[in-house]
Motif scaffolding. Sequence first.
Motif, PDB file in Angstrom:
ATOM      1  N   ARG A 190       0.843  -1.188   0.000  1.00  0.00           N
ATOM      2  CA  ARG A 190       0.000   0.000   0.000  1.00  0.00           C
ATOM      3  C   ARG A 190       0.885   1.248   0.000  1.00  0.00           C
ATOM      4  O   ARG A 190       1.995   1.228   0.521  1.00  0.00           O
ATOM      5  CB  ARG A 190      -0.892   0.050   1.239  1.00  0.00           C
ATOM      6  CG  ARG A 190      -1.801  -1.129   1.418  1.00  0.00           C
ATOM      7  CD  ARG A 190      -3.120  -0.915   0.695  1.00  0.00           C
ATOM      8  NE  ARG A 190      -4.076  -1.936   1.067  1.00  0.00           N
ATOM      9  CZ  ARG A 190      -5.108  -1.719   1.851  1.00  0.00           C
ATOM     10  NH1 ARG A 190      -5.316  -0.526   2.357  1.00  0.00           N
ATOM     11  NH2 ARG A 190      -5.933  -2.690   2.145  1.00  0.00           N
ATOM     12  N   THR A 191       0.397   2.321  -0.558  1.00  0.00           N
ATOM     13  CA  THR A 191       1.127   3.582  -0.538  1.00  0.00           C
ATOM     14  C   THR A 191       0.932   4.253   0.816  1.00  0.00           C
ATOM     15  O   THR A 191       0.017   3.907   1.571  1.00  0.00           O
ATOM     16  CB  THR A 191       0.624   4.532  -1.642  1.00  0.00           C
ATOM     17  OG1 THR A 191      -0.734   4.872  -1.362  1.00  0.00           O
ATOM     18  CG2 THR A 191       0.739   3.901  -3.014  1.00  0.00           C
ATOM     19  N   SER A 192       1.778   5.221   1.099  1.00  0.00           N
ATOM     20  CA  SER A 192       1.668   5.946   2.370  1.00  0.00           C
ATOM     21  C   SER A 192       0.326   6.662   2.467  1.00  0.00           C
ATOM     22  O   SER A 192      -0.271   6.738   3.538  1.00  0.00           O
ATOM     23  CB  SER A 192       2.802   6.956   2.511  1.00  0.00           C
ATOM     24  OG  SER A 192       4.034   6.293   2.597  1.00  0.00           O
ATOM     25  N   LYS A 193      -0.159   7.167   1.351  1.00  0.00           N
ATOM     26  CA  LYS A 193      -1.442   7.867   1.345  1.00  0.00           C
ATOM     27  C   LYS A 193      -2.582   6.897   1.682  1.00  0.00           C
ATOM     28  O   LYS A 193      -3.483   7.226   2.450  1.00  0.00           O
ATOM     29  CB  LYS A 193      -1.666   8.503  -0.022  1.00  0.00           C
ATOM     30  CG  LYS A 193      -2.846   9.432  -0.084  1.00  0.00           C
ATOM     31  CD  LYS A 193      -2.958  10.034  -1.460  1.00  0.00           C
ATOM     32  CE  LYS A 193      -2.746  11.514  -1.339  1.00  0.00           C
ATOM     33  NZ  LYS A 193      -2.895  12.224  -2.597  1.00  0.00           N
ATOM     34  N   GLU A 194      -2.550   5.699   1.111  1.00  0.00           N
ATOM     35  CA  GLU A 194      -3.580   4.705   1.399  1.00  0.00           C
ATOM     36  C   GLU A 194      -3.525   4.274   2.866  1.00  0.00           C
ATOM     37  O   GLU A 194      -4.568   4.122   3.512  1.00  0.00           O
ATOM     38  CB  GLU A 194      -3.392   3.475   0.508  1.00  0.00           C
ATOM     39  CG  GLU A 194      -3.702   3.702  -0.940  1.00  0.00           C
ATOM     40  CD  GLU A 194      -3.334   2.514  -1.808  1.00  0.00           C
ATOM     41  OE1 GLU A 194      -3.977   2.352  -2.852  1.00  0.00           O
ATOM     42  OE2 GLU A 194      -2.415   1.760  -1.456  1.00  0.00           O
ATOM     43  N   ILE A 210      -4.685   8.709  10.040  1.00  0.00           N
ATOM     44  CA  ILE A 210      -3.578   9.553  10.493  1.00  0.00           C
ATOM     45  C   ILE A 210      -3.005  10.284   9.290  1.00  0.00           C
ATOM     46  O   ILE A 210      -3.407  10.032   8.152  1.00  0.00           O
ATOM     47  CB  ILE A 210      -2.475   8.712  11.202  1.00  0.00           C
ATOM     48  CG1 ILE A 210      -1.910   7.655  10.257  1.00  0.00           C
ATOM     49  CG2 ILE A 210      -3.006   8.093  12.473  1.00  0.00           C
ATOM     50  CD1 ILE A 210      -0.765   6.846  10.840  1.00  0.00           C
ATOM     51  N   SER A 211      -2.068  11.176   9.539  1.00  0.00           N
ATOM     52  CA  SER A 211      -1.488  11.930   8.430  1.00  0.00           C
ATOM     53  C   SER A 211      -0.468  11.075   7.673  1.00  0.00           C
ATOM     54  O   SER A 211       0.093  10.122   8.217  1.00  0.00           O
ATOM     55  CB  SER A 211      -0.817  13.198   8.938  1.00  0.00           C
ATOM     56  OG  SER A 211       0.336  12.877   9.675  1.00  0.00           O
ATOM     57  N   GLU A 212      -0.240  11.462   6.435  1.00  0.00           N
ATOM     58  CA  GLU A 212       0.723  10.748   5.599  1.00  0.00           C
ATOM     59  C   GLU A 212       2.142  10.893   6.161  1.00  0.00           C
ATOM     60  O   GLU A 212       2.950   9.964   6.096  1.00  0.00           O
ATOM     61  CB  GLU A 212       0.645  11.285   4.173  1.00  0.00           C
ATOM     62  CG  GLU A 212       1.427  10.495   3.176  1.00  0.00           C
ATOM     63  CD  GLU A 212       1.222  11.003   1.755  1.00  0.00           C
ATOM     64  OE1 GLU A 212       1.992  10.559   0.882  1.00  0.00           O
ATOM     65  OE2 GLU A 212       0.312  11.826   1.512  1.00  0.00           O
ATOM     66  N   SER A 213       2.424  12.057   6.744  1.00  0.00           N
ATOM     67  CA  SER A 213       3.758  12.252   7.318  1.00  0.00           C
ATOM     68  C   SER A 213       3.965  11.358   8.537  1.00  0.00           C
ATOM     69  O   SER A 213       5.080  10.880   8.775  1.00  0.00           O
ATOM     70  CB  SER A 213       3.982  13.714   7.676  1.00  0.00           C
ATOM     71  OG  SER A 213       3.087  14.109   8.701  1.00  0.00           O
ATOM     72  N   ALA A 214       2.901  11.086   9.310  1.00  0.00           N
ATOM     73  CA  ALA A 214       3.030  10.168  10.458  1.00  0.00           C
ATOM     74  C   ALA A 214       3.343   8.756   9.970  1.00  0.00           C
ATOM     75  O   ALA A 214       4.159   8.049  10.572  1.00  0.00           O
ATOM     76  CB  ALA A 214       1.750  10.179  11.284  1.00  0.00           C
ATOM     77  N   VAL A 215       2.720   8.361   8.872  1.00  0.00           N
ATOM     78  CA  VAL A 215       3.002   7.041   8.294  1.00  0.00           C
ATOM     79  C   VAL A 215       4.459   6.978   7.858  1.00  0.00           C
ATOM     80  O   VAL A 215       5.177   6.011   8.155  1.00  0.00           O
ATOM     81  CB  VAL A 215       2.056   6.758   7.103  1.00  0.00           C
ATOM     82  CG1 VAL A 215       2.482   5.508   6.355  1.00  0.00           C
ATOM     83  CG2 VAL A 215       0.630   6.630   7.575  1.00  0.00           C
ATOM     84  N   GLU A 220      10.100   5.259   8.299  1.00  0.00           N
ATOM     85  CA  GLU A 220      11.507   5.674   8.352  1.00  0.00           C
ATOM     86  C   GLU A 220      12.151   5.266   9.677  1.00  0.00           C
ATOM     87  O   GLU A 220      13.345   4.956   9.720  1.00  0.00           O
ATOM     88  CB  GLU A 220      11.641   7.179   8.125  1.00  0.00           C
ATOM     89  CG  GLU A 220      11.391   7.600   6.696  1.00  0.00           C
ATOM     90  CD  GLU A 220      12.280   6.875   5.697  1.00  0.00           C
ATOM     91  OE1 GLU A 220      13.499   6.767   5.927  1.00  0.00           O
ATOM     92  OE2 GLU A 220      11.746   6.399   4.678  1.00  0.00           O
ATOM     93  N   GLY A 221      11.387   5.252  10.773  1.00  0.00           N
ATOM     94  CA  GLY A 221      11.917   4.784  12.049  1.00  0.00           C
ATOM     95  C   GLY A 221      12.338   3.329  11.969  1.00  0.00           C
ATOM     96  O   GLY A 221      13.403   2.937  12.475  1.00  0.00           O
TER      97      GLY A 221
END
Length: 175
Positions: free
Chosen positions: A26-30, A37-42, A47-48
């Motif tokens: 799945r994409t970050s947006k999906e 939640i926000s895409e940046s949180a995903v 990245e973590g």
Amino acid sequence: MQRIMTVFPSLTSKQHEVLAFVAENRTSKEIAWELGISESAVNQRIEGVRSRTGSPPRAELARAYRQYQQDQNQPDQEEACNPLPEKNPQVPAIPLFDEDRGRDELVERLTLADGATFKVTAPWQEENFTRVVPEVLDGANAGLSRTAAMIAIAGGLLLVAVFGLDLATKLSSLL
């Protein structure tokens, strides 16, 4: 791959939640839409995990997490590659074709019952307007009359411009 697999047990539940969707490609947006939640949180959660596992590409991380899920054999999680039609709002909930009914009956079910008719005429064709173009510019010699009118208008504009410039030069000489 082994280094990646050793990190998965120590991840947070939110990181596991996001990685389950990453494993489904799945994409970050999906993922953000699905989790609310926000895409940046995903992206931060992904990245973590990537930084702790040596920054592998996202596809390799997804492949490793699918393998981890199979190794864990957790019954509460679905298989990563199985389709999820109940979670996808674009997939119809009912089957389109029933074995009991023919395909012709489906056409009746999918056609619009209340079609609307539209009147396709221009507004100026319905109403009677007064003449916009004088009769002199219409008729047998319309082309010649219109050309003469354009020349007269251009000449008038030229005269106005000449008198305007003459007035401007006289006024500037007074100051």
